[in-house]
Design an enzyme around this catalytic site. Structure first.
Site, PDB file in Angstrom:
ATOM      1  N   TYR A   5       0.843  -1.195   0.000  1.00 51.41           N
ATOM      2  CA  TYR A   5       0.000   0.000   0.000  1.00 51.41           C
ATOM      3  C   TYR A   5       0.876   1.242   0.000  1.00 51.41           C
ATOM      4  O   TYR A   5       1.671   1.457   0.923  1.00 51.41           O
ATOM      5  CB  TYR A   5      -0.915   0.006   1.231  1.00 51.41           C
ATOM      6  CG  TYR A   5      -2.124   0.884   1.066  1.00 51.41           C
ATOM      7  CD1 TYR A   5      -3.344   0.335   0.661  1.00 51.41           C
ATOM      8  CD2 TYR A   5      -2.064   2.252   1.283  1.00 51.41           C
ATOM      9  CE1 TYR A   5      -4.466   1.135   0.492  1.00 51.41           C
ATOM     10  CE2 TYR A   5      -3.172   3.063   1.118  1.00 51.41           C
ATOM     11  CZ  TYR A   5      -4.369   2.498   0.725  1.00 51.41           C
ATOM     12  OH  TYR A   5      -5.478   3.294   0.549  1.00 51.41           O
ATOM     13  N   SER A   6       0.782   2.064  -1.037  1.00 45.99           N
ATOM     14  CA  SER A   6       1.545   3.309  -1.167  1.00 45.99           C
ATOM     15  C   SER A   6       3.042   2.997  -1.089  1.00 45.99           C
ATOM     16  O   SER A   6       3.555   2.312  -1.973  1.00 45.99           O
ATOM     17  CB  SER A   6       1.090   4.316  -0.110  1.00 45.99           C
ATOM     18  OG  SER A   6       1.539   5.616  -0.404  1.00 45.99           O
ATOM     19  N   MET A   7       3.766   3.435  -0.076  1.00 48.27           N
ATOM     20  CA  MET A   7       5.171   3.070   0.022  1.00 48.27           C
ATOM     21  C   MET A   7       5.342   1.560  -0.015  1.00 48.27           C
ATOM     22  O   MET A   7       6.308   1.040  -0.593  1.00 48.27           O
ATOM     23  CB  MET A   7       5.782   3.617   1.315  1.00 48.27           C
ATOM     24  CG  MET A   7       7.255   3.238   1.498  1.00 48.27           C
ATOM     25  SD  MET A   7       7.916   3.548   3.164  1.00 48.27           S
ATOM     26  CE  MET A   7       7.085   2.254   4.114  1.00 48.27           C
TER      27      MET A   7
ATOM     28  N   ALA B  51       3.677  -0.558  -1.698  1.00 45.73           N
ATOM     29  CA  ALA B  51       3.615  -1.023  -3.082  1.00 45.73           C
ATOM     30  C   ALA B  51       4.973  -0.871  -3.750  1.00 45.73           C
ATOM     31  O   ALA B  51       5.403  -1.732  -4.529  1.00 45.73           O
ATOM     32  CB  ALA B  51       2.546  -0.256  -3.846  1.00 45.73           C
TER      33      ALA B  51
ATOM     34  N   ALA C 227      -1.405  -0.881  -4.287  1.00 49.88           N
ATOM     35  CA  ALA C 227      -2.514   0.030  -3.972  1.00 49.88           C
ATOM     36  C   ALA C 227      -1.975   1.411  -3.658  1.00 49.88           C
ATOM     37  O   ALA C 227      -0.914   1.560  -3.026  1.00 49.88           O
ATOM     38  CB  ALA C 227      -3.312  -0.502  -2.782  1.00 49.88           C
TER      39      ALA C 227
END
Length: 245
Positions: free
Chosen positions: A89-91, A93, A117
């Site tokens: 998720y974000s970082m 990912a 994501a």
């Protein structure tokens, strides 16, 4: 059962596959606690515990993507003993993608599926000014603009001082990583975004299709950058459906 410092819960010996979940900047294994009861018993949900937070709060944070990949690869190797997938998720990912590429490049078994994501495609440049080099006050103002950080942290000087080193390290890692030269993966990639997220915009998820020779899918869910909190159940269901083999 096996336990090590890199995983946020115990893994089981009879799991069909493992889903390693990497957190957003400033987040930890607890971000995925609601999912622990939502996946079937043959899938080990394994939140990845990065240094500098939660039970690893006293460990030195890692602010470089290459160093992070080397450390995570070594730390997770003992529990990559059966088919596995990555969710980031974000970082997270960013880390999951670089780690998947590292495993492929070094001849190791890679993930059967990569879920990303709240992260733009790897060939798209960011359109927010970097935060990691700013003064403390300016840094926290930038964090506030992202949303998602509790007011009790933003408004408390002692909390900010406590969490700033690991959060600043996360932003440095995320803002300085270069993903343009990575090889294409062979596994499917599924990308998720928030309908109201300005960074990444939903259309910026499409670039993930170019990061694999396998299948690509995209899902835009209700919410902003932290749509995990608004649409977490739907997100978990889509991931489960993709892992049914």
């Amino acid at each position: 059962m096996v336990q090590n410092v890199w995983i946020g819960n115990q893994v089981t010996a009879n799991a069909r596959l493992r889903l390693f979940c990497f957190p957003f900047a400033g987040g930890g294994a607890l971000s995925y606690r609601p999912w622990l009861t939502q996946f079937p018993s043959d899938i080990d949900l394994v939140p990845v515990s990065l240094p500098g937070r939660e039970q690893r709060f006293g460990d030195q944070p890692i602010d470089d993507i290459s160093a992070m990949v080397e450390a995570v690869s070594a730390g997770l190797k003992p529990v990559m003993d059966r088919p596995f997938a990555f969710f980031g998720y974000s970082m997270g990912a960013l880390i999951a993608h670089h780690l998947a590429c590292h495993l492929q490049q070094t001849g190791m078994v890679g993930p059967m599926h990569l879920f990303v994501a709240a992260r733009r495609g790897p060939k798209i440049s960011g359109h927010r000014a970097p935060l990691h080099h700013l003064s403390s006050d300016a840094f926290w103002q930038g964090i506030a603009n992202y949303g998602g950080t509790p007011d009790k942290i933003l408004e408390n000087e002692e909390y900010r001082a406590l969490f700033e080193p690991s959060l600043r390290a996360d932003f440095k890692l995320s803002e300085t990583a270069n993903s343009t030269g990575l090889p294409k993966l062979a596994c499917p990639i599924t990308a998720f975004g928030g309908a109201d997220d300005p960074n990444p915009l939903p259309m910026e998820l499409d670039n993930w299709a170019e990061a694999t020779t396998g299948d690509f899918a995209k899902h835009v869910l209700p919410g902003g950058h932290f749509f995990l909190r608004d649409s977490g159940d739907d997100l978990a269901r889509i991931v489960q459906d993709a892992l049914r083999v």
